[in-house]
Design a protein around this motif. Structure first.
Motif, PDB file in Angstrom:
ATOM      1  N   SER A 139       0.443   4.134  -2.710  1.00  0.00           N
ATOM      2  CA  SER A 139       0.191   5.548  -2.395  1.00  0.00           C
ATOM      3  C   SER A 139       1.173   6.479  -3.085  1.00  0.00           C
ATOM      4  CB  SER A 139       0.223   5.777  -0.881  1.00  0.00           C
ATOM      5  OG  SER A 139       1.542   5.653  -0.380  1.00  0.00           O
ATOM      6  N   SER A 148       0.828  -1.211   0.000  1.00  0.00           N
ATOM      7  CA  SER A 148       0.000   0.000   0.000  1.00  0.00           C
ATOM      8  C   SER A 148       0.862   1.261   0.000  1.00  0.00           C
ATOM      9  CB  SER A 148      -0.963   0.004   1.195  1.00  0.00           C
ATOM     10  OG  SER A 148      -0.260   0.092   2.421  1.00  0.00           O
ATOM     11  N   CYS A 154      -1.239  -8.251  -2.295  1.00  0.00           N
ATOM     12  CA  CYS A 154      -1.128  -7.726  -0.943  1.00  0.00           C
ATOM     13  C   CYS A 154      -2.001  -8.548  -0.003  1.00  0.00           C
ATOM     14  CB  CYS A 154      -1.571  -6.261  -0.897  1.00  0.00           C
ATOM     15  SG  CYS A 154      -3.304  -6.024  -1.333  1.00  0.00           S
ATOM     16  N   LYS A 198      -5.850   0.108  -1.839  1.00  0.00           N
ATOM     17  CA  LYS A 198      -4.738   1.040  -1.633  1.00  0.00           C
ATOM     18  C   LYS A 198      -3.597   0.836  -2.632  1.00  0.00           C
ATOM     19  CE  LYS A 198      -5.872   1.730   3.159  1.00  0.00           C
ATOM     20  NZ  LYS A 198      -5.380   2.001   4.476  1.00  0.00           N
ATOM     21  N   PHE A 251      -6.388  -4.788   1.508  1.00  0.00           N
ATOM     22  CA  PHE A 251      -5.558  -3.634   1.166  1.00  0.00           C
ATOM     23  C   PHE A 251      -5.550  -3.342  -0.332  1.00  0.00           C
ATOM     24  CE2 PHE A 251      -4.158  -4.388   5.398  1.00  0.00           C
ATOM     25  CZ  PHE A 251      -3.810  -3.140   5.887  1.00  0.00           C
TER      26      PHE A 251
END
Length: 187
Positions: free
Chosen positions: A109, A105, A120, A127, A124
Motif C-alpha cells: 500500500s 500488504s 504473502c 494488495k 493478499f
C-alpha cells in the motif's frame, strides 16, 4: 538493532519466532507496541512489548523493521502513521524491511513493493501493488524480505539472521532447534 512491531491482533508465531531466533543469534531485538504496552495476539495471547510506539526514536542504529501478520493486527499496524513514516524512510535509505503473512500488504500500500518480487498469505496478493508475486516461502528482493505465513516463520527468521549476520549463523540456529525444512511429515 532490529525492531518488531506489534499491534492488537498480531499473529503470535510470526512475531515471536523471529524475535526468539534473532535473540538466539545474539541480535538486539526490540518489540514495539503500536496499540499499547501489552498487546493481545490474534489468538488471545498477551505479549508485553519492550517499548511503545510513542517511546520509539528512529535513528541510525535501526537496521531492520519486522512486521508480523495476523488479523486485525495487520490492519492496526497499517493505521500507525509513525510506523508508515518509518517504513517509507527505511525504504528510501535502503534499510531492511521484513513482513510476513498479511503484513506485506502494508508495504504494498505504501508502494514499497513496486517492481519487487514478494510473497504473502494467499488472498493478499492483490494488495501487493506492483509486485512480482511468488509462492516461495520467503522472498528477498534488495532490502525487502517477505514471507507467506505462520508455517514459514522459522524460514523467515532464518533468512533475517542470514542477512543481518551470515548464512552459517542461520544454519547453526536452525540446527540448534532441530529445524529441517525437508523433515519427513508424520501422518
Amino acid at each position: 538493532m532490529i525492531y518488531v512491531f506489534l499491534a492488537e491482533g498480531f499473529e503470535e508465531v510470526e512475531a515471536l519466532a523471529p524475535v526468539d531466533l534473532l535473540r538466539r543469534a545474539k541480535q538486539q531485538v526490540t518489540t514495539v507496541g503500536v496499540t499499547g504496552k501489552v498487546i493481545s495476539g490474534s489468538h488471545g495471547i498477551p505479549v508485553t512489548a519492550d517499548i511503545t510506539a510513542e517511546e520509539l526514536k528512529i535513528g541510525a542504529d535501526m537496521e531492520m523493521i519486522v512486521l508480523p501478520g495476523g488479523m486485525p493486527g495487520t490492519t492496526n499496524l497499517s493505521k500507525c502513521e509513525p510506523l508508515c513514516d518509518a517504513l517509507m524512510q527505511f525504504s528510501r535509505q535502503g534499510r531492511y524491511l521484513a513482513a510476513i503473512c498479511a503484513a506485506p500488504s502494508i508495504l504494498g500500500s505504501l508502494g514499497i513493493l513496486n517492481g519487487r518480487v514478494a510473497t504473502c498469505y494467499p488472498g493478499f496478493e492483490k494488495k501487493l501493488f506492483g509486485a512480482y508475486i511468488t509462492t516461495d516461502p520467503v522472498a528477498k528482493d534488495g532490502h525487502v524480505i517477505t514471507s507467506r505465513g505462520m508455517g514459514t516463520a522459522i524460514e523467515f527468521a532464518s533468512t533475517l539472521i542470514g542477512i543481518i549476520q551470515d548464512p552459517e549463523s542461520a544454519d547453526k540456529i536452525k540446527a540448534s532447534i532441530l529445524y529441517s525444512s525437508d523433515a519427513p511429515q508424520i501422518l
